[in-house]
Design an enzyme around this catalytic site. Structure first.
Site, PDB file in Angstrom:
ATOM      1  N   LYS A  69       4.357  -3.594  -7.092  1.00  0.00           N
ATOM      2  CA  LYS A  69       5.764  -3.436  -7.451  1.00  0.00           C
ATOM      3  C   LYS A  69       6.678  -3.542  -6.233  1.00  0.00           C
ATOM      4  O   LYS A  69       7.778  -4.060  -6.329  1.00  0.00           O
ATOM      5  CB  LYS A  69       5.932  -2.069  -8.134  1.00  0.00           C
ATOM      6  CG  LYS A  69       7.327  -1.785  -8.651  1.00  0.00           C
ATOM      7  CD  LYS A  69       7.613  -2.609  -9.878  1.00  0.00           C
ATOM      8  CE  LYS A  69       9.029  -2.420 -10.384  1.00  0.00           C
ATOM      9  NZ  LYS A  69       9.451  -3.585 -11.183  1.00  0.00           N
TER      10      LYS A  69
ATOM     11  N   TRP B 279      -2.947  -2.516  -1.525  1.00  0.00           N
ATOM     12  CA  TRP B 279      -2.683  -3.903  -1.911  1.00  0.00           C
ATOM     13  C   TRP B 279      -3.263  -4.745  -0.773  1.00  0.00           C
ATOM     14  O   TRP B 279      -2.775  -4.701   0.353  1.00  0.00           O
ATOM     15  CB  TRP B 279      -1.189  -4.156  -2.067  1.00  0.00           C
ATOM     16  CG  TRP B 279      -0.876  -5.530  -2.590  1.00  0.00           C
ATOM     17  CD1 TRP B 279      -0.933  -5.961  -3.874  1.00  0.00           C
ATOM     18  CD2 TRP B 279      -0.456  -6.662  -1.820  1.00  0.00           C
ATOM     19  NE1 TRP B 279      -0.592  -7.284  -3.958  1.00  0.00           N
ATOM     20  CE2 TRP B 279      -0.288  -7.741  -2.706  1.00  0.00           C
ATOM     21  CE3 TRP B 279      -0.219  -6.877  -0.464  1.00  0.00           C
ATOM     22  CZ2 TRP B 279       0.119  -9.009  -2.285  1.00  0.00           C
ATOM     23  CZ3 TRP B 279       0.187  -8.146  -0.043  1.00  0.00           C
ATOM     24  CH2 TRP B 279       0.346  -9.189  -0.957  1.00  0.00           C
TER      25      TRP B 279
ATOM     26  N   ARG C  30       2.733   0.449  -5.502  1.00  0.00           N
ATOM     27  CA  ARG C  30       2.676  -0.267  -4.225  1.00  0.00           C
ATOM     28  C   ARG C  30       1.381  -1.061  -4.072  1.00  0.00           C
ATOM     29  O   ARG C  30       1.205  -1.781  -3.085  1.00  0.00           O
ATOM     30  CB  ARG C  30       2.812   0.713  -3.065  1.00  0.00           C
ATOM     31  CG  ARG C  30       4.078   1.540  -3.131  1.00  0.00           C
ATOM     32  CD  ARG C  30       4.111   2.534  -2.016  1.00  0.00           C
ATOM     33  NE  ARG C  30       4.478   1.912  -0.770  1.00  0.00           N
ATOM     34  CZ  ARG C  30       5.708   1.836  -0.296  1.00  0.00           C
ATOM     35  NH1 ARG C  30       6.695   2.376  -0.976  1.00  0.00           N
ATOM     36  NH2 ARG C  30       5.969   1.247   0.839  1.00  0.00           N
TER      37      ARG C  30
ATOM     38  N   HIS D  28      13.477 -36.437 -13.026  1.00  0.00           N
ATOM     39  CA  HIS D  28      13.161 -36.805 -11.639  1.00  0.00           C
ATOM     40  C   HIS D  28      11.738 -36.431 -11.259  1.00  0.00           C
ATOM     41  O   HIS D  28      11.423 -36.322 -10.084  1.00  0.00           O
ATOM     42  CB  HIS D  28      14.169 -36.151 -10.684  1.00  0.00           C
ATOM     43  CG  HIS D  28      15.572 -36.618 -10.919  1.00  0.00           C
ATOM     44  ND1 HIS D  28      15.986 -37.892 -10.609  1.00  0.00           N
ATOM     45  CD2 HIS D  28      16.635 -35.998 -11.480  1.00  0.00           C
ATOM     46  CE1 HIS D  28      17.260 -38.035 -10.951  1.00  0.00           C
ATOM     47  NE2 HIS D  28      17.666 -36.897 -11.486  1.00  0.00           N
TER      48      HIS D  28
ATOM     49  N   GLU E 143       3.565 -14.290 -14.096  1.00  0.00           N
ATOM     50  CA  GLU E 143       3.047 -13.099 -13.420  1.00  0.00           C
ATOM     51  C   GLU E 143       2.298 -12.156 -14.361  1.00  0.00           C
ATOM     52  O   GLU E 143       1.409 -11.448 -13.913  1.00  0.00           O
ATOM     53  CB  GLU E 143       4.128 -12.362 -12.614  1.00  0.00           C
ATOM     54  CG  GLU E 143       5.148 -11.601 -13.391  1.00  0.00           C
ATOM     55  CD  GLU E 143       6.167 -10.892 -12.492  1.00  0.00           C
ATOM     56  OE1 GLU E 143       5.832 -10.457 -11.386  1.00  0.00           O
ATOM     57  OE2 GLU E 143       7.329 -10.756 -12.932  1.00  0.00           O
TER      58      GLU E 143
ATOM     59  N   LYS F 282       8.370 -14.690 -15.064  1.00  0.00           N
ATOM     60  CA  LYS F 282       7.922 -13.591 -15.928  1.00  0.00           C
ATOM     61  C   LYS F 282       6.631 -13.975 -16.627  1.00  0.00           C
ATOM     62  O   LYS F 282       5.688 -13.198 -16.677  1.00  0.00           O
ATOM     63  CB  LYS F 282       9.034 -13.307 -16.942  1.00  0.00           C
ATOM     64  CG  LYS F 282       9.269 -11.920 -17.346  1.00  0.00           C
ATOM     65  CD  LYS F 282      10.094 -11.066 -16.421  1.00  0.00           C
ATOM     66  CE  LYS F 282       9.598 -10.956 -15.019  1.00  0.00           C
ATOM     67  NZ  LYS F 282      10.572 -10.498 -14.071  1.00  0.00           N
TER      68      LYS F 282
ATOM     69  N   CYS G  89       0.837  -1.197   0.000  1.00  0.00           N
ATOM     70  CA  CYS G  89       0.000   0.000   0.000  1.00  0.00           C
ATOM     71  C   CYS G  89       0.875   1.250   0.000  1.00  0.00           C
ATOM     72  O   CYS G  89       2.014   1.238   0.434  1.00  0.00           O
ATOM     73  CB  CYS G  89      -0.945   0.069   1.197  1.00  0.00           C
ATOM     74  SG  CYS G  89      -1.881  -1.430   1.473  1.00  0.00           S
TER      75      CYS G  89
ATOM     76  N   ASN H  19      -0.078   1.400   5.967  1.00  0.00           N
ATOM     77  CA  ASN H  19       0.678   0.451   5.158  1.00  0.00           C
ATOM     78  C   ASN H  19       1.346  -0.515   6.116  1.00  0.00           C
ATOM     79  O   ASN H  19       2.058  -0.079   7.029  1.00  0.00           O
ATOM     80  CB  ASN H  19       1.729   1.218   4.333  1.00  0.00           C
ATOM     81  CG  ASN H  19       2.760   0.289   3.716  1.00  0.00           C
ATOM     82  OD1 ASN H  19       2.462  -0.844   3.386  1.00  0.00           O
ATOM     83  ND2 ASN H  19       3.980   0.775   3.565  1.00  0.00           N
ATOM     84  N   GLY H  20       1.103  -1.815   5.945  1.00  0.00           N
ATOM     85  CA  GLY H  20       1.712  -2.800   6.849  1.00  0.00           C
ATOM     86  C   GLY H  20       0.671  -3.797   7.305  1.00  0.00           C
ATOM     87  O   GLY H  20      -0.412  -3.903   6.712  1.00  0.00           O
TER      88      GLY H  20
ATOM     89  N   GLU I 297      13.562 -17.533 -13.900  1.00  0.00           N
ATOM     90  CA  GLU I 297      13.106 -16.165 -14.172  1.00  0.00           C
ATOM     91  C   GLU I 297      12.110 -16.142 -15.347  1.00  0.00           C
ATOM     92  O   GLU I 297      11.120 -15.408 -15.311  1.00  0.00           O
ATOM     93  CB  GLU I 297      14.325 -15.266 -14.443  1.00  0.00           C
ATOM     94  CG  GLU I 297      14.031 -13.881 -14.988  1.00  0.00           C
ATOM     95  CD  GLU I 297      13.191 -12.989 -14.067  1.00  0.00           C
ATOM     96  OE1 GLU I 297      12.859 -13.411 -12.953  1.00  0.00           O
ATOM     97  OE2 GLU I 297      12.843 -11.888 -14.498  1.00  0.00           O
TER      98      GLU I 297
HETATM   99  O1  M6R Z   1      12.093  -4.552  -5.153  1.00  0.00           O
HETATM  100  P1  M6R Z   1      12.668  -5.937  -5.117  1.00  0.00           P
HETATM  101  O2  M6R Z   1      13.685  -6.165  -6.171  1.00  0.00           O
HETATM  102  O3  M6R Z   1      13.199  -6.284  -3.742  1.00  0.00           O
HETATM  103  O4  M6R Z   1      11.443  -6.881  -5.385  1.00  0.00           O
HETATM  104  C1  M6R Z   1      11.585  -8.264  -5.336  1.00  0.00           C
HETATM  105  C2  M6R Z   1      10.412  -8.973  -5.976  1.00  0.00           C
HETATM  106  O5  M6R Z   1       9.219  -8.603  -5.339  1.00  0.00           O
HETATM  107  C3  M6R Z   1      10.299  -8.661  -7.469  1.00  0.00           C
HETATM  108  O6  M6R Z   1      11.461  -8.972  -8.156  1.00  0.00           O
HETATM  109  C4  M6R Z   1       9.123  -9.449  -8.080  1.00  0.00           C
HETATM  110  O7  M6R Z   1       9.391 -10.814  -8.052  1.00  0.00           O
HETATM  111  C5  M6R Z   1       8.830  -8.974  -9.507  1.00  0.00           C
HETATM  112  N1  M6R Z   1       7.418  -8.812  -9.683  1.00  0.00           N
HETATM  113  C6  M6R Z   1       9.278  -9.926 -10.547  1.00  0.00           C
HETATM  114  O8  M6R Z   1       9.030  -9.470 -11.832  1.00  0.00           O
END
Ligand code: M6R
Length: 606
Positions: free
Chosen positions: A601, A74, A27, A502, A486, A483, A2, A98-99, A479
């Protein structure tokens, strides 16, 4: 997570609150709301979904108050509905938070027993009623907030306004970031300096346990023991301009395409071009005697760290422990004295990563962080900051931050290897040269994206997609899967190619695309054997590789060719095709590429 904002202004503040919230949407974007003090009363407007819904609500029913707070959510406790949207309020108190308040259930029961009526499912509403209850007892907002926050367990950054108090806002933080902005006969509050950039560049960051009493004339700050304290006001370098998409349809596309430039900038920051060697700030630790490196991060940043492990162990010959921060923080891992703890984070605010940083400090580790936001909490709590020069990353899916993190980690590998004598000056020059060619190769990969657009048609039909990679390409497989899942919501998993047999091989049939990251390196033939195993079971193979390799005659669904490059640079370079695959698939499927569902984010809660 948030985002929270607050303004004590000299004209109606609702539009300014919305503008500040727009800068905090990274956020969270489940709902938004603002509350202002109007003629001594509290008034609020809230809306489910993105900020534009709140703007529409305000057009229909404006707010006129010159003191106000705002929130972009959020969801943690309670569905993303309007009734759960912040600000929460009683007749006398309104709060943005926030929290997570961990003891909210106990507080709620207690307050309900005293006659307080709750109309949301959130933890935050307990804070509202707790302050209201204290205010009923003492009639002093500052004392009431002090008493209330002493009873809160968990993490919070709060902004509070009061009916009947037009020149008062109270803020408090424990675990979640909060910044105060100083204006001319105006004061501001925000989750970060970016939110406040259009109004002021004079920023004070609150520290753990601080409570601040804001009035238009200034701020009084009290530390965790309730004692008055001075916190420095600094000049923020954050730009007040909202970053735009340029000619691109999405921020993610723009950020993918910025990579040649921002990788160049990041490499230039760490490489002495004249000497062909890396040039890092003093880490304040004897690298020649380094016994272990501990890396911790989350999500994409964790995968960057995993590539770092492969590089540092192979080239600098130092054992590297790596774990996702949410695990390492509770694992009570023993850390040897004199070790280097390295944190990787785009935002520099990720709660789990920050918690591990504090654990490592308590264990006597030297703290270094690779961060994109230099004013972030992780940066401020580190002994040494290794910045990435990616510029603001707006798309929730991390792209350019990831490759810039890799660039910083590659250079760090050379620094440690040189100090330990495992990398000769000649080898260092060769590896540096390999890195310097990355931007050119990246531009070549992005010169024509038609192939990715075609591939998107097929991938969009898949229910599951597997990614395979071996050795240093294994983190790229992880990764790639992250990607894709998400932003397209297609289920995807990354596996070490050798692990396929396995278990995951049971999933292979003609409906499961398998994306294989397989540059022609010393492990290529072994990966190709795994590709054969997939082909034998009818799997559809998408090969990402250099050269004319056709995976030993296997029928391929697609062959994405990557330019020949120095193997040291492969992880940075091969990140681009996996980003483009995910991006074009999501675009084809019509998902919200920059703000995918359920995500944010910056993840500032556990
Ligand atoms: O701000 P940060 O790099 O610490 O964030 C870490 C993850 O939350 C961030 O990389 C997240 O996995 C992304 N959405 C991936 O694309």
């Amino acid at each position: 997570m948030c985002g929270i904002v607050g303004i004590l202004g000299s004209h109606p503040v609702s539009q300014d609150l919305v503008d500040a919230l727009r800068r905090l949407e990274y956020r969270g974007y489940d709902s938004a709301g603002i509350a202002t003090v109007e003629n001594g009363h509290l008034e609020r407007r809230r809306a489910e979904g993105k900020l534009r819904n709140l703007e529409q609500r305000l057009l229909e029913d404006p707010l006129q108050g010159m003191t106000g707070i705002g929130h972009t959510r959020w969801a943690t406790h309670g569905k993303p509905t309007e009734s759960n949207a912040h600000p929460h309020m009683s007749d006398t108190v309104s709060v943005v938070h926030n929290g997570i308040i961990e003891n909210f259930r106990t507080l709620r029961e207690d307050l309900a027993g005293k006659g307080h009526v709750f109309d949301s499912d959130t933890d935050t509403e307990a804070v509202v009623h707790l302050i209201t209850e204290e205010l009923n007892n003492c009639d002093d907002p500052v004392q009431a907030v002090r008493e209330a926050i002493a009873k809160l367990e968990g993490a919070f950054a709060v902004g509070i306004v009061f009916a009947g108090h037009d020149d008062l806002m109270i803020a408090a933080r424990k675990g979640s970031p909060l910044a105060i902005g100083h204006g001319n006969e105006a004061m501001y509050l925000g989750s970060d300096a970016i939110a406040l950039a259009p109004f002021t560049d004079e920023i004070t960051y609150l520290e753990e346990g601080d409570m601040a009493v804001l009035r238009r004339a200034g701020a009084e700050i009290f530390d965790k023991d309730g004692l008055p304290v001075k916190r420095p006001a600094i000049r923020s370098q954050v730009s007040s301009f909202l970053v735009d998409k340029g000619n691109h349809r999405h921020f993610m596309a723009k950020e993918i395409h910025e990579q040649p430039e921002v990788i160049s900038q990041t490499l230039s920051h760490y490489i002495d071009m004249a000497e062909g060697r890396v040039d890092y700030p003093d880490l304040g630790i004897d690298l020649s005697d380094l016994t272990r490196v501990t890396i911790s991060a989350c999500g994409t940043a964790y995968y960057a760290g995993l590539v770092g492990k492969y590089w540092i162990e192979r080239f600098a010959r130092v054992p590297v422990e790596i774990d996702v921060a949410s695990e390492l923080r509770y694992r009570e891992a023993p850390l040897p004295a004199g070790g280097l703890a390295l944190f990787v984070s785009q935002s520099g605010e990720t709660a789990d990563t920050l918690a591990v940083l504090r654990y490592c400090r308590a264990q006597g580790q030297r703290i270094a962080s690779i961060v994109n936001v230099r004013t972030s909490t992780i940066a401020r709590e580190s002994d040494v900051v290794l910045p990435t020069l990616a510029g603001p990353e707006i798309g929730v899916a991390s792209t350019k931050a990831f490759t810039c993190q890799l660039a910083a980690l590659a250079g760090l590998t050379l620094l440690i290897g040189r100090a330990r004598g495992t990398i000769s000056p000649e080898l260092e020059q060769e590896l540096v040269q390999g890195l310097l060619e990355v931007p050119r190769h990246m531009a070549e990969i992005m010169a024509d994206e038609t192939q990715y657009e075609h591939l998107a048609h097929d991938l969009s039909k898949a229910r599951d997609v597997l990614y395979l990679g071996r050795g240093i390409n294994y983190p790229l497989a992880l990764e790639g899967a992250l990607k894709l899942k998400e932003i397209s919501y297609i289920h995807a998993e990354g596996y070490a190619a050798g692990e396929l047999k396995h278990g995951p091989i049971a999933l292979i049939d003609e409906n499961v695309p398998v994306i294989v990251v397989a540059p022609e390196d010393e492990l290529h033939d072994k990966t190709v054997s795994n590709v054969q195993e997939v082909a034998a079971r009818g799997g559809k193979i998408i090969l990402i590789s250099n050269g004319a390799d056709d995976a030993a005659g296997c029928e391929l669904m697609a062959h994405i060719q990557v330019p020949d490059a120095h193997p040291f640079s492969h992880p940075i370079l091969y990140a681009v095709p996996i980003q483009l695959i995910a991006y074009h698939t999501a675009v084809f499927m019509g998902t919200d590429v920059d703000q995918p569902r359920n995500l944010a984010k910056s993840v500032t809660v556990e």
